[in-house]
Enzyme design. Structure first.
Site, PDB file in Angstrom:
ATOM      1  N   ARG A 162      77.394  86.241  22.760  1.00  0.00           N
ATOM      2  CA  ARG A 162      77.774  87.555  23.286  1.00  0.00           C
ATOM      3  C   ARG A 162      79.152  87.991  22.784  1.00  0.00           C
ATOM      4  NH1 ARG A 162      80.703  88.149  27.803  1.00  0.00           N
ATOM      5  NH2 ARG A 162      80.105  86.062  28.496  1.00  0.00           N
ATOM      6  N   ARG A 244      88.110  77.937  23.401  1.00  0.00           N
ATOM      7  CA  ARG A 244      88.603  76.742  24.072  1.00  0.00           C
ATOM      8  C   ARG A 244      89.550  76.010  23.122  1.00  0.00           C
ATOM      9  NH1 ARG A 244      87.118  79.124  27.684  1.00  0.00           N
ATOM     10  NH2 ARG A 244      85.761  78.545  29.446  1.00  0.00           N
ATOM     11  N   ASP A 268      94.939  81.838  22.083  1.00  0.00           N
ATOM     12  CA  ASP A 268      95.027  82.127  23.514  1.00  0.00           C
ATOM     13  C   ASP A 268      94.690  80.899  24.349  1.00  0.00           C
ATOM     14  OD1 ASP A 268      95.355  83.967  25.753  1.00  0.00           O
ATOM     15  OD2 ASP A 268      93.171  83.848  26.006  1.00  0.00           O
ATOM     16  N   GLU A 273      96.836  73.112  29.315  1.00  0.00           N
ATOM     17  CA  GLU A 273      97.300  74.396  29.844  1.00  0.00           C
ATOM     18  C   GLU A 273      97.856  74.213  31.254  1.00  0.00           C
ATOM     19  OE1 GLU A 273      94.123  77.215  29.542  1.00  0.00           O
ATOM     20  OE2 GLU A 273      93.977  77.029  27.367  1.00  0.00           O
ATOM     21  N   HIS A 292      96.433  82.114  27.633  1.00  0.00           N
ATOM     22  CA  HIS A 292      95.043  82.131  28.117  1.00  0.00           C
ATOM     23  C   HIS A 292      94.789  83.357  29.002  1.00  0.00           C
ATOM     24  CE1 HIS A 292      91.375  79.376  29.063  1.00  0.00           C
ATOM     25  NE2 HIS A 292      91.021  80.645  28.864  1.00  0.00           N
TER      26      HIS A 292
END
Length: 324
Positions: A162, A244, A268, A273, A292
């Protein structure tokens, strides 16, 4: 079988609520009487600290995969009965272990294309450097460097689901040649996104001026871009990752950027994280780094946290929705 929450007193923790984004929403006002919601802005990566902090809660709402819930952590949360994740899947939650402990795991909807839009923000920043130009202008300068046009360049999309399809179609609108590769590519699927399928990942890397990753993280895709793959890219090409972090070998990427093996990177997502202070990416040249935020939009939060509140309400009524 899952055990129901008490309607007399249900303590709910909303994790990783950076900027009080969840706390400011009105979606919590419709929760049944007896629900008490605590918004936790600090990220706890230490499992001992996390287990102690979450011990009193019967329900926990997690933001994407920021906070892992492996079996060993779930075993230390005897009060937990409901675990909600924003999104329809969460590889950081051991769903089987949760079920074995009588914990129901539910998901939410999220905005469909926010991450694809951020992908283009990173590409355009790499191409035109609007941030640097803005900083130059505000500091009394004028034009700071020369940008790169996208028309006629080649965009390589790895993963044509998508989000990858949306990124590909936008690339075509910019006048770019769009190449696509995935393990299960069909000409029809590529054509729908305005892309040309290539036979191998290696061919895509060698031909593309921009390589954008849109893959789910699993055993097959972890480290799919390492030193060997980076060496195949053009020295002027950019790598963009909004999917990811572990899809890319971060150490190899930092080395390639410093050596000039590739032209730049827009990232990103990261292995750890929030990104640690000592990460080699922070001072790597020709990078655009964001924390992110692919899904961090007001409409996305309204949708996801609204569904999370609905998940709690439905569970309390004995009719859970969106179970994973």
């Amino acid at each position: 079988m899952s055990l129901p929450l008490s309607t007399e007193r249900t303590r709910i923790a909303v994790l990783d609520d950076y900027n009080d984004a969840a706390a400011r929403l009105d979606v919590w006002s419709g929760l049944p009487a007896g629900c008490a919601v605590d918004f936790l802005p600090e990220h706890l990566s230490d499992q001992d600290a996390l287990a102690e902090r979450l011990a009193p809660y019967q329900a926990v709402i997690a933001m994407r995969e920021r906070t892992p819930f492996p079996a060993e952590l779930l075993a230390r949360l005897p009060e937990l009965r409901l675990l909600v994740t924003t999104g329809q899947a969460n590889a950081s939650i051991d769903v089987a272990a949760a079920r074995a402990r009588g914990v129901t795991v539910c998901g939410t909807r999220m905005s469909r294309y926010a991450a694809a839009e951020l992908t283009w923000a990173l590409i355009l920043e790499l191409a035109r450097g609007a941030g640097a130009q803005d900083a130059s202008l505000r500091s009394g300068g004028w034009q700071a460097g020369v940008g790169t046009g996208l028309d006629g360049r080649t965009l390589g999309v790895i993963g044509l689901g998508r989000l990858g399809s949306r990124v590909a179609s936008i690339g075509a609108a910019f006048g770019m040649e769009v190449l696509a590769w995935t393990r299960h590519m069909t000409p029809e699927r590529a054509a729908e996104a305005g892309a040309t399928p290539v036979a191998s990942r290696e061919e895509l890397l060698e031909r593309s001026d921009v390589v954008s990753l849109h893959l789910r993280l699993n055993a097959e895709t972890r480290g799919i871009i390492g030193a060997a793959e980076l060496a195949r890219m053009k020295p002027t090409a950019w790598l963009v990752n909004t999917s990811r972090g572990p899809l890319v070998d971060e150490a190899a990427l930092a080395s390639a950027l410093r050596a000039g093996t590739i032209g730049g990177a827009g990232l990103d997502v990261y292995d750890i994280e929030p990104l640690p202070a000592g990460s080699p990416l922070l001072d790597a040249p020709n990078t655009v780094l964001t924390p992110h935020i692919g899904y961090v939009t007001a409409d996305c939060f309204e949708l996801a946290y609204g569904d999370a509140a609905e998940d709690v309400t439905a569970w309390l009524a004995g009719r859970p929705v969106r179970e994973l």
